[in-house]
Design a protein around this motif. Sequence first.
Motif, PDB file in Angstrom:
ATOM      1  N   VAL A 174       0.836  -1.204   0.000  1.00 21.72           N
ATOM      2  CA  VAL A 174       0.000   0.000   0.000  1.00 21.72           C
ATOM      3  C   VAL A 174       0.868   1.250   0.000  1.00 21.72           C
ATOM      4  O   VAL A 174       0.646   2.193  -0.782  1.00 21.72           O
ATOM      5  CB  VAL A 174      -0.946   0.011   1.225  1.00 21.72           C
ATOM      6  CG1 VAL A 174      -1.658   1.363   1.338  1.00 21.72           C
ATOM      7  CG2 VAL A 174      -1.966  -1.108   1.119  1.00 21.72           C
ATOM      8  N   ALA A 175       1.876   1.283   0.865  1.00 23.51           N
ATOM      9  CA  ALA A 175       2.745   2.458   0.954  1.00 23.51           C
ATOM     10  C   ALA A 175       3.513   2.685  -0.339  1.00 23.51           C
ATOM     11  O   ALA A 175       3.635   3.819  -0.824  1.00 23.51           O
ATOM     12  CB  ALA A 175       3.719   2.292   2.128  1.00 23.51           C
ATOM     13  N   LEU A 176       4.051   1.612  -0.911  1.00 23.64           N
ATOM     14  CA  LEU A 176       4.833   1.740  -2.142  1.00 23.64           C
ATOM     15  C   LEU A 176       3.977   2.236  -3.305  1.00 23.64           C
ATOM     16  O   LEU A 176       4.408   3.111  -4.076  1.00 23.64           O
ATOM     17  CB  LEU A 176       5.459   0.391  -2.509  1.00 23.64           C
ATOM     18  CG  LEU A 176       6.629  -0.090  -1.642  1.00 23.64           C
ATOM     19  CD1 LEU A 176       6.990  -1.529  -2.000  1.00 23.64           C
ATOM     20  CD2 LEU A 176       7.844   0.815  -1.828  1.00 23.64           C
ATOM     21  N   LEU A 177       2.777   1.690  -3.426  1.00 22.71           N
ATOM     22  CA  LEU A 177       1.944   2.044  -4.572  1.00 22.71           C
ATOM     23  C   LEU A 177       1.319   3.428  -4.425  1.00 22.71           C
ATOM     24  O   LEU A 177       1.278   4.208  -5.394  1.00 22.71           O
ATOM     25  CB  LEU A 177       0.859   0.982  -4.773  1.00 22.71           C
ATOM     26  CG  LEU A 177       1.375  -0.413  -5.146  1.00 22.71           C
ATOM     27  CD1 LEU A 177       0.215  -1.404  -5.268  1.00 22.71           C
ATOM     28  CD2 LEU A 177       2.172  -0.372  -6.443  1.00 22.71           C
ATOM     29  N   THR A 178       0.833   3.743  -3.235  1.00 26.31           N
ATOM     30  CA  THR A 178       0.253   5.076  -3.055  1.00 26.31           C
ATOM     31  C   THR A 178       1.323   6.153  -3.215  1.00 26.31           C
ATOM     32  O   THR A 178       1.029   7.267  -3.670  1.00 26.31           O
ATOM     33  CB  THR A 178      -0.418   5.205  -1.676  1.00 26.31           C
ATOM     34  OG1 THR A 178       0.532   4.861  -0.654  1.00 26.31           O
ATOM     35  CG2 THR A 178      -1.621   4.291  -1.575  1.00 26.31           C
ATOM     36  N   GLY A 179       2.565   5.827  -2.861  1.00 28.34           N
ATOM     37  CA  GLY A 179       3.657   6.777  -3.038  1.00 28.34           C
ATOM     38  C   GLY A 179       3.973   7.054  -4.492  1.00 28.34           C
ATOM     39  O   GLY A 179       4.685   8.011  -4.804  1.00 28.34           O
ATOM     40  N   ARG A 180       3.460   6.219  -5.371  1.00 27.87           N
ATOM     41  CA  ARG A 180       3.666   6.416  -6.809  1.00 27.87           C
ATOM     42  C   ARG A 180       2.384   6.793  -7.533  1.00 27.87           C
ATOM     43  O   ARG A 180       2.226   6.578  -8.728  1.00 27.87           O
ATOM     44  CB  ARG A 180       4.287   5.149  -7.414  1.00 27.87           C
ATOM     45  CG  ARG A 180       5.770   5.049  -7.068  1.00 27.87           C
ATOM     46  CD  ARG A 180       6.304   3.638  -7.171  1.00 27.87           C
ATOM     47  NE  ARG A 180       7.737   3.634  -6.886  1.00 27.87           N
ATOM     48  CZ  ARG A 180       8.261   3.706  -5.672  1.00 27.87           C
ATOM     49  NH1 ARG A 180       7.459   3.824  -4.630  1.00 27.87           N
ATOM     50  NH2 ARG A 180       9.568   3.693  -5.486  1.00 27.87           N
ATOM     51  N   GLY A 181       1.442   7.326  -6.741  1.00 30.54           N
ATOM     52  CA  GLY A 181       0.228   7.884  -7.331  1.00 30.54           C
ATOM     53  C   GLY A 181      -0.841   6.876  -7.680  1.00 30.54           C
ATOM     54  O   GLY A 181      -1.794   7.198  -8.402  1.00 30.54           O
ATOM     55  N   ILE A 182      -0.719   5.635  -7.187  1.00 24.21           N
ATOM     56  CA  ILE A 182      -1.723   4.612  -7.465  1.00 24.21           C
ATOM     57  C   ILE A 182      -2.740   4.593  -6.323  1.00 24.21           C
ATOM     58  O   ILE A 182      -2.375   4.635  -5.150  1.00 24.21           O
ATOM     59  CB  ILE A 182      -1.065   3.226  -7.633  1.00 24.21           C
ATOM     60  CG1 ILE A 182      -0.178   3.234  -8.893  1.00 24.21           C
ATOM     61  CG2 ILE A 182      -2.113   2.128  -7.728  1.00 24.21           C
ATOM     62  CD1 ILE A 182       0.624   1.970  -9.077  1.00 24.21           C
ATOM     63  N   ASP A 183      -4.004   4.512  -6.665  1.00 26.32           N
ATOM     64  CA  ASP A 183      -5.077   4.544  -5.678  1.00 26.32           C
ATOM     65  C   ASP A 183      -5.394   3.116  -5.219  1.00 26.32           C
ATOM     66  O   ASP A 183      -5.974   2.328  -5.970  1.00 26.32           O
ATOM     67  CB  ASP A 183      -6.316   5.189  -6.306  1.00 26.32           C
ATOM     68  CG  ASP A 183      -7.460   5.322  -5.309  1.00 26.32           C
ATOM     69  OD1 ASP A 183      -7.231   5.100  -4.105  1.00 26.32           O
ATOM     70  OD2 ASP A 183      -8.581   5.646  -5.745  1.00 26.32           O
ATOM     71  N   VAL A 184      -4.984   2.770  -3.997  1.00 32.59           N
ATOM     72  CA  VAL A 184      -5.311   1.462  -3.424  1.00 32.59           C
ATOM     73  C   VAL A 184      -6.675   1.600  -2.744  1.00 32.59           C
ATOM     74  O   VAL A 184      -6.777   2.152  -1.654  1.00 32.59           O
ATOM     75  CB  VAL A 184      -4.235   0.999  -2.421  1.00 32.59           C
ATOM     76  CG1 VAL A 184      -4.622  -0.353  -1.829  1.00 32.59           C
ATOM     77  CG2 VAL A 184      -2.870   0.916  -3.091  1.00 32.59           C
ATOM     78  N   VAL A 185      -7.710   1.110  -3.398  1.00 32.72           N
ATOM     79  CA  VAL A 185      -9.074   1.318  -2.907  1.00 32.72           C
ATOM     80  C   VAL A 185      -9.443   0.349  -1.782  1.00 32.72           C
ATOM     81  O   VAL A 185     -10.381   0.599  -1.025  1.00 32.72           O
ATOM     82  CB  VAL A 185     -10.096   1.205  -4.054  1.00 32.72           C
ATOM     83  CG1 VAL A 185      -9.886   2.325  -5.056  1.00 32.72           C
ATOM     84  CG2 VAL A 185     -10.013  -0.158  -4.738  1.00 32.72           C
ATOM     85  N   ALA A 186      -8.711  -0.775  -1.671  1.00 35.24           N
ATOM     86  CA  ALA A 186      -8.959  -1.726  -0.579  1.00 35.24           C
ATOM     87  C   ALA A 186      -7.731  -2.611  -0.424  1.00 35.24           C
ATOM     88  O   ALA A 186      -7.068  -2.953  -1.411  1.00 35.24           O
ATOM     89  CB  ALA A 186     -10.193  -2.572  -0.857  1.00 35.24           C
TER      90      ALA A 186
END
Length: 214
Positions: A17-29
């Motif tokens: 979650v941290a890695l992906l959101t840090g690259r602008g990806i929306d982790v919806v769940a």
Amino acid sequence: MRIVIAEDSTIVREGLVALLTGRGIDVVAAVGDGVAAVEATLEFRPDVLVTDVRMPPTFTDEGLRVALEVTDKAPDVGVLVFSQYVETRYARELFAAGRGGVGYLLKDRVADVAAFVYALRSIAAGNTVLDPEVVTQLFAPPRAVDALAAVSDRERDVLRLMAEGRTNQAIADALFLTPGTIEKHIASVFQKLGLQPSAGDHRRVLAVLKYLSA
């Protein structure tokens, strides 16, 4: 890009979650089991579902069964199986249809976050992404005979009697052993044949089928 993550390890899940959101990806769940993964995917309709293979309750192949269910119920959602294990049974079915938007990557072979994000975007675009090691195991010839080669002579005797439909007690009587010893032999056979516990499979039957095919 919107993502649902299904991973039973809290540390790995939160790390993704941290890695992906840090690259602008929306982790919806981000969930920890297969049932929640399917529910979240059908609710949020993400671009890609990222799922581990072994999750509660049996820690065998829940993630692959989730992937198959999602491709059936939400064919517009891409699926990335992200695991340290290669489980071929349901993986072959997942890729057999020839549809795009699916992938299978091994955790210990993805060292570059940028490459992981690229794989997600490729799957979201309808492409197929496969680790070479996964390809090797998915399309290798059947190894029933090789697997049976690891089974001892005594375990073969147990398998032969299992194939005749004998109970554990009947097998024990025929081989002049205790039922507890027979149970240990059967557990060893399951391990050597790669038959993991699964709510949907009868390992005794599968073991006999492998024995007969070999």
